[in-house]
Design an enzyme around this catalytic site. Structure first.
Site, PDB file in Angstrom:
ATOM      1  N   GLU A   1       0.830  -1.216   0.000  1.00 16.05           N
ATOM      2  CA  GLU A   1       0.000   0.000   0.000  1.00 16.05           C
ATOM      3  C   GLU A   1       0.856   1.254   0.000  1.00 16.05           C
ATOM      4  O   GLU A   1       0.387   2.344  -0.347  1.00 16.05           O
ATOM      5  CB  GLU A   1      -0.914   0.028   1.231  1.00 16.05           C
ATOM      6  CG  GLU A   1      -2.007  -1.032   1.242  1.00 16.05           C
ATOM      7  CD  GLU A   1      -2.750  -1.130  -0.087  1.00 16.05           C
ATOM      8  OE1 GLU A   1      -3.374  -0.137  -0.484  1.00 16.05           O
ATOM      9  OE2 GLU A   1      -2.685  -2.201  -0.712  1.00 16.05           O
TER      10      GLU A   1
ATOM     11  N   ARG B   1      18.984   7.946 -22.087  1.00 13.29           N
ATOM     12  CA  ARG B   1      18.965   8.479 -23.455  1.00 13.29           C
ATOM     13  C   ARG B   1      19.489   9.902 -23.540  1.00 13.29           C
ATOM     14  O   ARG B   1      19.842  10.378 -24.615  1.00 13.29           O
ATOM     15  CB  ARG B   1      17.541   8.456 -24.012  1.00 13.29           C
ATOM     16  CG  ARG B   1      16.915   7.087 -24.064  1.00 13.29           C
ATOM     17  CD  ARG B   1      15.444   7.178 -24.375  1.00 13.29           C
ATOM     18  NE  ARG B   1      15.191   7.880 -25.630  1.00 13.29           N
ATOM     19  CZ  ARG B   1      15.358   7.347 -26.825  1.00 13.29           C
ATOM     20  NH1 ARG B   1      15.754   6.094 -26.935  1.00 13.29           N
ATOM     21  NH2 ARG B   1      15.135   8.053 -27.909  1.00 13.29           N
TER      22      ARG B   1
ATOM     23  N   ASP C   1      15.559  15.654 -30.660  1.00 11.13           N
ATOM     24  CA  ASP C   1      15.362  17.107 -30.649  1.00 11.13           C
ATOM     25  C   ASP C   1      13.939  17.471 -31.036  1.00 11.13           C
ATOM     26  O   ASP C   1      13.399  18.454 -30.559  1.00 11.13           O
ATOM     27  CB  ASP C   1      16.326  17.792 -31.610  1.00 11.13           C
ATOM     28  CG  ASP C   1      17.751  17.718 -31.089  1.00 11.13           C
ATOM     29  OD1 ASP C   1      18.682  17.936 -31.880  1.00 11.13           O
ATOM     30  OD2 ASP C   1      17.921  17.437 -29.894  1.00 11.13           O
TER      31      ASP C   1
HETATM   32  N1  4GX Z   1       4.056   6.423 -10.551  1.00  7.37           N
HETATM   33  N2  4GX Z   1       2.796   2.944  -7.652  1.00  7.37           N
HETATM   34  C1  4GX Z   1       4.459   2.633  -5.869  1.00  7.37           C
HETATM   35  C2  4GX Z   1       3.754   1.816  -3.661  1.00  7.37           C
HETATM   36  C3  4GX Z   1       4.008   3.122  -3.008  1.00  7.37           C
HETATM   37  C4  4GX Z   1       2.975   3.951  -2.538  1.00  7.37           C
HETATM   38  C5  4GX Z   1       3.278   5.137  -1.934  1.00  7.37           C
HETATM   39  C6  4GX Z   1       5.570   4.665  -2.273  1.00  7.37           C
HETATM   40  C7  4GX Z   1       4.590   5.487  -1.764  1.00  7.37           C
HETATM   41  C8  4GX Z   1       3.335   4.763  -9.299  1.00  7.37           C
HETATM   42  C9  4GX Z   1       2.960   5.756 -10.247  1.00  7.37           C
HETATM   43  C10 4GX Z   1       2.400   3.809  -8.666  1.00  7.37           C
HETATM   44  C11 4GX Z   1       1.784   2.250  -6.855  1.00  7.37           C
HETATM   45  C12 4GX Z   1       4.168   2.565  -7.336  1.00  7.37           C
HETATM   46  C13 4GX Z   1       2.097   2.347  -5.379  1.00  7.37           C
HETATM   47  N3  4GX Z   1       5.288   3.493  -2.866  1.00  7.37           N
HETATM   48  N4  4GX Z   1       4.628   4.903  -9.103  1.00  7.37           N
HETATM   49  N5  4GX Z   1       3.460   1.879  -5.105  1.00  7.37           N
HETATM   50  N6  4GX Z   1       1.749   6.006 -10.734  1.00  7.37           N
HETATM   51  O1  4GX Z   1       1.252   3.791  -9.019  1.00  7.37           O
HETATM   52  O2  4GX Z   1       5.090   5.917  -9.849  1.00  7.37           O
END
Ligand code: 4GX
Length: 246
Positions: free
Chosen positions: A117, A155, A170
Site C-alpha cells: 500500500e 537516453r 530534438d
Molecule cells: N508512478 N505505484 C508505488 C507503492 C508506493 C505507494 C506510496 C511509495 C509510496 C506509481 C505511479 C504507482 C503504486 C508505485 C504504489 N510506494 N509509481 N506503489 N503512478 O502507481 O510511480
C-alpha cells in the site's frame, strides 16, 4: 551517471535494463546500475520488510529501517555527492522530459521502488529528496516507474545515442508531437506513402513534416500547443493544416 535502485525485486530492474539502449550504455560504462534489496538489510530471522498500517485498514506498509539501511548501502558504495534520492509514487511530481533532463545532470540517482500500500511516511520525509509519479494511475510497484526513469535519463546522457537518434530526439524537445513516418513499400492495400516524401525536395519535406507535427499536436494534444510559441511560418503551416482537415 549511476543509478542505484532500492527494490524487493532486483532482477526486475537488472533484467529489463539489460536490453537495447540502456543495456548498451551499461556495457559501455556510460552508466552504472546497482540494485539494493531492503530484505538484505532486515534484522529479524523472517527478514520482514512490511508491517500492518497504524490506524488499521487493508494492505501492508513498508518498514523504515530496511529501506534506510538499503539507501545507506547505496550511498556508502559510492562517494558521489551530486546525487538525489527519489521515491516513485502516485503522490509525486508528474514526470516530464524537462524533469528528466534536469535529473540527467546528477552523478547519482537513488530510486526507491515501493511495493504494497505504500511506504512509512517517515522514510519518505527523512530519506527522500523528491517524489515522482508516472501519472494518475496505479501500478503494482515502483519498479516499472524506476525503469522508465532509468531509460529516459540514460537516453539524455552524452554519447549514449548515436547522432541520428539524438537528432530525432530534438524533435520532441521543441514541445510538439512527432510527424508520421513511412517506409517501403510505396503502395499497399492499406494506403500509399504521401507523394511529398517520395519527391526528394528536402525543403518541401521539412515543411510537410512540421505541418503534420503541428496538426497532430493541435488535434491530439492542444494542451501541449498552449505551452509553445509558434514562429510565423509554423503559424501559417498550422492554419494550412486546419483548413485542410475541416
Ligand atoms: N508512478 N505505484 C508505488 C507503492 C508506493 C505507494 C506510496 C511509495 C509510496 C506509481 C505511479 C504507482 C503504486 C508505485 C504504489 N510506494 N509509481 N506503489 N503512478 O502507481 O510511480
Amino acid at each position: 551517471m549511476r543509478f542505484d535502485v532500492i527494490s524487493l525485486f532486483p532482477e526486475m530492474i537488472s533484467d529489463a535494463a539489460s536490453y537495447g539502449v540502456t543495456g548498451r550504455a551499461i556495457e559501455r560504462g556510460l552508466v552504472g546500475l546497482s540494485v539494493w534489496n531492503p530484505r538484505d538489510y532486515t534484522l529479524d530471522k523472517h527478514r520482514t520488510v512490511d508491517d500492518r498500517p497504524y490506524g488499521g485498514g487493508p494492505g501492508m506498509v513498508m518498514k523504515c529501517q530496511p529501506l534506510l539501511d538499503a539507501v545507506d548501502g547505496a550511498k556508502q558504495h559510492n562517494v558521489l555527492v551530486n546525487r538525489k534520492v527519489i521515491c516513485l509514487s502516485p503522490q509525486g511530481r508528474l514526470l516530464s522530459q524537462e524533469l528528466l533532463l534536469d535529473a540527467s545532470r546528477y552523478d547519482q540517482l537513488i530510486l526507491v521502488s515501493g511495493r504494497y500500500e505504500g511506504i512509512d511516511e517517515r522514510f519518505i520525509q527523512h530519506a527522500c529528496d523528491e517524489e515522482w509519479s508516472l501519472g494518475d494511475y496505479v501500478i503494482s510497484g515502483g519498479e516499472l516507474a524506476a525503469l522508465i526513469v532509468i531509460d529516459a535519463v540514460t537516453r539524455l546522457i552524452p554519447g549514449v545515442l548515436g547522432d541520428d537518434e539524438s537528432a530525432k530526439q530534438d524533435s520532441h524537445f521543441d514541445g510538439l508531437l512527432d510527424c508520421p513516418h513511412y517506409t517501403r513499400p510505396e503502395h499497399s492495400d492499406i494506403g500509399d506513402v504521401p507523394d511529398v516524401l517520395l519527391g526528394g525536395n528536402h525543403a518541401d519535406i521539412k515543411r510537410w513534416r512540421m505541418k503534420q507535427a503541428l496538426g497532430r499536436t493541435w488535434s491530439r494534444r492542444p494542451d501541449m500547443l498552449e505551452k509553445v510559441t509558434l514562429s510565423a511560418e509554423q503559424d501559417a503551416l498550422l492554419k494550412e493544416f486546419r483548413t485542410e482537415v475541416v
